[in-house]
Design a protein around this motif. Structure first.
Motif, PDB file in Angstrom:
ATOM      1  N   ASN A   3       0.424  -1.233  -0.374  1.00 39.86           N
ATOM      2  CA  ASN A   3      -0.327   0.103   0.187  1.00 39.86           C
ATOM      3  C   ASN A   3       1.229   1.271   0.224  1.00 39.86           C
ATOM      4  O   ASN A   3       0.179   2.240   0.312  1.00 39.86           O
ATOM      5  CB  ASN A   3      -0.861   0.154   0.968  1.00 39.86           C
ATOM      6  CG  ASN A   3      -1.854  -0.830   0.970  1.00 39.86           C
ATOM      7  OD1 ASN A   3      -2.656  -1.654   0.551  1.00 39.86           O
ATOM      8  ND2 ASN A   3      -1.688  -1.753   2.034  1.00 39.86           N
TER       9      ASN A   3
ATOM     10  N   THR B 287       3.044   3.932  -1.176  1.00 44.17           N
ATOM     11  CA  THR B 287       3.964   4.485  -3.460  1.00 44.17           C
ATOM     12  C   THR B 287       4.635   5.999  -2.109  1.00 44.17           C
ATOM     13  O   THR B 287       4.717   6.735  -1.789  1.00 44.17           O
ATOM     14  CB  THR B 287       3.031   5.278  -3.421  1.00 44.17           C
ATOM     15  OG1 THR B 287       1.745   3.977  -3.774  1.00 44.17           O
ATOM     16  CG2 THR B 287       3.534   5.876  -4.378  1.00 44.17           C
TER      17      THR B 287
ATOM     18  N   ASN C 295      -0.082  13.570  -6.313  1.00 42.15           N
ATOM     19  CA  ASN C 295      -1.005  13.888  -5.452  1.00 42.15           C
ATOM     20  C   ASN C 295      -0.782  12.620  -4.048  1.00 42.15           C
ATOM     21  O   ASN C 295      -1.286  12.070  -3.675  1.00 42.15           O
ATOM     22  CB  ASN C 295      -1.895  14.871  -4.796  1.00 42.15           C
ATOM     23  CG  ASN C 295      -2.700  13.950  -6.811  1.00 42.15           C
ATOM     24  OD1 ASN C 295      -2.776  13.284  -7.044  1.00 42.15           O
ATOM     25  ND2 ASN C 295      -3.693  14.826  -6.474  1.00 42.15           N
ATOM     26  N   GLN C 296      -1.030  11.916  -5.134  1.00 38.71           N
ATOM     27  CA  GLN C 296      -0.896  10.081  -5.162  1.00 38.71           C
ATOM     28  C   GLN C 296       0.333   8.803  -4.838  1.00 38.71           C
ATOM     29  O   GLN C 296       0.277   8.042  -3.546  1.00 38.71           O
ATOM     30  CB  GLN C 296      -1.745   8.856  -5.904  1.00 38.71           C
ATOM     31  CG  GLN C 296      -3.099   9.787  -6.250  1.00 38.71           C
ATOM     32  CD  GLN C 296      -3.332   8.616  -7.638  1.00 38.71           C
ATOM     33  OE1 GLN C 296      -3.170   9.114  -8.821  1.00 38.71           O
ATOM     34  NE2 GLN C 296      -3.795   7.642  -7.436  1.00 38.71           N
ATOM     35  N   VAL C 297       1.585  10.200  -4.328  1.00 40.42           N
ATOM     36  CA  VAL C 297       2.332   9.170  -4.218  1.00 40.42           C
ATOM     37  C   VAL C 297       3.002  10.021  -1.961  1.00 40.42           C
ATOM     38  O   VAL C 297       1.367  10.550  -1.673  1.00 40.42           O
ATOM     39  CB  VAL C 297       3.451   9.997  -4.284  1.00 40.42           C
ATOM     40  CG1 VAL C 297       4.954  10.120  -3.507  1.00 40.42           C
ATOM     41  CG2 VAL C 297       4.069  10.143  -5.543  1.00 40.42           C
ATOM     42  N   ASP C 298       3.160   8.516  -1.285  1.00 39.88           N
ATOM     43  CA  ASP C 298       3.206   8.579   0.178  1.00 39.88           C
ATOM     44  C   ASP C 298       4.115   9.494   0.980  1.00 39.88           C
ATOM     45  O   ASP C 298       4.175  10.613   1.061  1.00 39.88           O
ATOM     46  CB  ASP C 298       2.922   7.407   1.134  1.00 39.88           C
ATOM     47  CG  ASP C 298       1.347   6.379   0.977  1.00 39.88           C
ATOM     48  OD1 ASP C 298       0.926   6.934   1.517  1.00 39.88           O
ATOM     49  OD2 ASP C 298       2.166   5.802   0.259  1.00 39.88           O
TER      50      ASP C 298
ATOM     51  N   SER D 216       2.513   4.481 -14.769  1.00 36.94           N
ATOM     52  CA  SER D 216       2.228   3.809 -13.443  1.00 36.94           C
ATOM     53  C   SER D 216       0.659   3.879 -12.885  1.00 36.94           C
ATOM     54  O   SER D 216      -0.224   3.903 -12.366  1.00 36.94           O
ATOM     55  CB  SER D 216       2.933   3.753 -12.145  1.00 36.94           C
ATOM     56  OG  SER D 216       3.891   3.097 -12.370  1.00 36.94           O
TER      57      SER D 216
ATOM     58  N   HIS E   1       5.185   0.868  -5.721  1.00 32.82           N
ATOM     59  CA  HIS E   1       3.947   1.146  -6.764  1.00 32.82           C
ATOM     60  C   HIS E   1       3.735  -0.004  -5.911  1.00 32.82           C
ATOM     61  O   HIS E   1       3.239  -0.739  -7.050  1.00 32.82           O
ATOM     62  CB  HIS E   1       3.595   2.543  -7.685  1.00 32.82           C
ATOM     63  CG  HIS E   1       1.821   2.496  -7.183  1.00 32.82           C
ATOM     64  ND1 HIS E   1       1.214   2.895  -6.753  1.00 32.82           N
ATOM     65  CD2 HIS E   1       1.632   2.375  -8.328  1.00 32.82           C
ATOM     66  CE1 HIS E   1      -0.282   2.767  -6.754  1.00 32.82           C
ATOM     67  NE2 HIS E   1      -0.253   2.248  -8.346  1.00 32.82           N
ATOM     68  N   GLN E   2       2.358  -0.279  -6.099  1.00 24.75           N
ATOM     69  CA  GLN E   2       1.882  -1.729  -5.167  1.00 24.75           C
ATOM     70  C   GLN E   2       2.648  -3.312  -5.297  1.00 24.75           C
ATOM     71  O   GLN E   2       2.606  -3.885  -5.726  1.00 24.75           O
ATOM     72  CB  GLN E   2       0.884  -1.523  -6.677  1.00 24.75           C
ATOM     73  CG  GLN E   2      -0.742  -0.610  -6.647  1.00 24.75           C
ATOM     74  CD  GLN E   2      -1.415  -0.581  -8.135  1.00 24.75           C
ATOM     75  OE1 GLN E   2      -1.089  -1.387  -9.298  1.00 24.75           O
ATOM     76  NE2 GLN E   2      -2.478  -0.385  -7.458  1.00 24.75           N
TER      77      GLN E   2
ATOM     78  N   LEU F 226       6.298   8.353 -13.324  1.00 25.56           N
ATOM     79  CA  LEU F 226       4.331   8.185 -13.148  1.00 25.56           C
ATOM     80  C   LEU F 226       3.400   8.127 -13.898  1.00 25.56           C
ATOM     81  O   LEU F 226       1.898   7.224 -13.910  1.00 25.56           O
ATOM     82  CB  LEU F 226       4.335   9.828 -12.498  1.00 25.56           C
ATOM     83  CG  LEU F 226       4.713  10.100 -11.083  1.00 25.56           C
ATOM     84  CD1 LEU F 226       4.661  11.463 -10.598  1.00 25.56           C
ATOM     85  CD2 LEU F 226       4.665   9.130  -9.857  1.00 25.56           C
TER      86      LEU F 226
ATOM     87  N   ILE G  13      -0.405   7.563 -12.191  1.00 19.63           N
ATOM     88  CA  ILE G  13      -0.957   7.700 -10.823  1.00 19.63           C
ATOM     89  C   ILE G  13      -0.408   9.125 -10.601  1.00 19.63           C
ATOM     90  O   ILE G  13       0.481   9.323 -11.626  1.00 19.63           O
ATOM     91  CB  ILE G  13      -0.230   7.152  -9.602  1.00 19.63           C
ATOM     92  CG1 ILE G  13       1.493   6.837  -9.500  1.00 19.63           C
ATOM     93  CG2 ILE G  13      -0.777   5.504  -9.372  1.00 19.63           C
ATOM     94  CD1 ILE G  13       2.357   6.690  -8.193  1.00 19.63           C
ATOM     95  N   GLY G  14      -1.285  10.582 -10.004  1.00 14.57           N
ATOM     96  CA  GLY G  14      -0.377  11.433 -10.593  1.00 14.57           C
ATOM     97  C   GLY G  14       0.955  11.471  -8.630  1.00 14.57           C
ATOM     98  O   GLY G  14       0.450  10.816  -8.027  1.00 14.57           O
TER      99      GLY G  14
END
Length: 237
Positions: A3, A5, A57-60, A52, A22-23, A49, A54-55
Motif C-alpha cells: 500500500n 507509494t 498527489n497519490q505518492v506517500d 504507473s 507502487h503496489q 508516474l 498515478i499522479g
C-alpha cells in the motif's frame, strides 16, 4: 508495503535517475546527464508516474539523494525535491548517495561489507565504510547499514589510512577508485560506480515505517565540504 507509494529522485552525480515503488513493484529510469539534470529530471518524473497511471498527489513520500556528490548536482536535487514536495504537500525522506551504492552492492552482489568512494574532484573523494545487518521490527525484516567509517571527504591517501588493515571480503563501489592511482588496486573489481534512485527506495521503506521523514522546508543537501576553493584569476581580488 503493497500500500506504500514512494517516488525517488537523484541528481547528485553525473547520473540522473528516478524510481517509483507502487503496489509492491519498483520501476526506474536512469540516464547519464552530467550537465542537463535540470532539463531531464522533471520529464523523467512525469514519465514514470504516467507509466504507473498515478499522479504526484497519490505518492506517500518523496525520496531524494541528499549527497554527497557534485555541488551543482546535490543543489539541483535538493531544489527539485523541495519544489515537488511543497507542491504536493509530501513528506520527504533524505537518503545518502554513498549508502545507496552500498545497497546496490547488496542487491546485485549480496555484499554486506562495502567501501564507497565517489570522486569529489580537487584530488579528493567522498567515502564511507559500511556493514549491513538484518534487523527485525514490527514492520518486518529489513537491512540496516552501519557506518564503520562515517561519510567524509578527503584525499585518497586519507581513505587508505582510515581503512588500515582490512579483514574479510570487502566490496568497493563508486567512481573514486578508478579516478585516483592510489586507489586503483583496491578498487580493481569495482562495477557499481554511480548511485541510482531505485536503491534509495529500499533504504527509504524502513525509514518511512520508522517515521524518519522531514518536511520540504527541512531539506538540507549534504556537501561534506564546508568551503570550496577557487583559483583567483589574474587581476581579480
Amino acid at each position: 508495503m503493497n500500500n506504500l507509494t514512494l517516488l525517488a529522485i537523484d541528481t547528485s552525480t553525473e547520473a540522473c535517475s528516478v524510481a517509483l515503488l507502487h503496489q509492491g513493484e519498483k520501476t526506474h529510469l536512469d540516464e547519464l546527464a552530467e550537465r542537463t539534470h535540470t532539463q531531464r529530471i522533471l520529464p523523467m518524473v512525469d514519465s514514470i508516474l504516467a507509466q504507473s497511471g498515478i499522479g504526484l498527489n497519490q505518492v506517500d513520500a518523496l525520496v531524494f539523494g541528499r549527497g554527497p556528490g557534485s555541488f551543482t548536482g546535490v543543489r539541483v536535487g535538493g531544489g527539485i525535491a523541495q519544489g515537488l514536495a511543497l507542491g504536493a504537500d509530501l513528506p520527504v525522506i533524505a537518503v545518502s548517495n554513498l549508502t545507496a551504492m552500498a545497497q546496490a552492492a547488496y542487491e546485485q552482489q549480496q555484499a554486506t561489507q562495502v567501501i564507497t568512494a565517489i570522486d569529489a574532484r580537487m584530488n579528493e573523494v567522498y567515502f564511507s565504510q559500511l556493514v549491513a545487518e538484518k534487523v527485525r521490527s514490527e514492520f518486518g525484516e529489513f537491512l540496516q547499514w552501519n557506518e564503520i567509517i562515517a561519510e567524509q571527504v578527503g584525499a585518497p591517501t586519507r581513505l587508505l589510512e582510515k581503512l588500515g588493515e582490512l579483514q574479510g571480503e570487502w566490496t568497493t563501489v563508486g567512481t573514486g577508485w578508478a579516478a585516483y592511482e592510489a586507489l586503483q588496486n583496491l578498487g580493481a573489481n569495482t562495477t557499481i560506480t554511480l548511485p541510482s534512485a531505485q536503491y534509495m527506495l529500499s533504504l527509504a521503506v524502513p525509514m518511512w515505517y520508522q517515521k524518519q521523514t522531514i518536511s520540504a522546508v527541512e531539506i538540507e543537501p549534504v556537501y561534506l565540504r564546508n568551503e570550496v576553493t577557487w583559483k583567483k584569476l589574474p587581476g581579480r581580488v
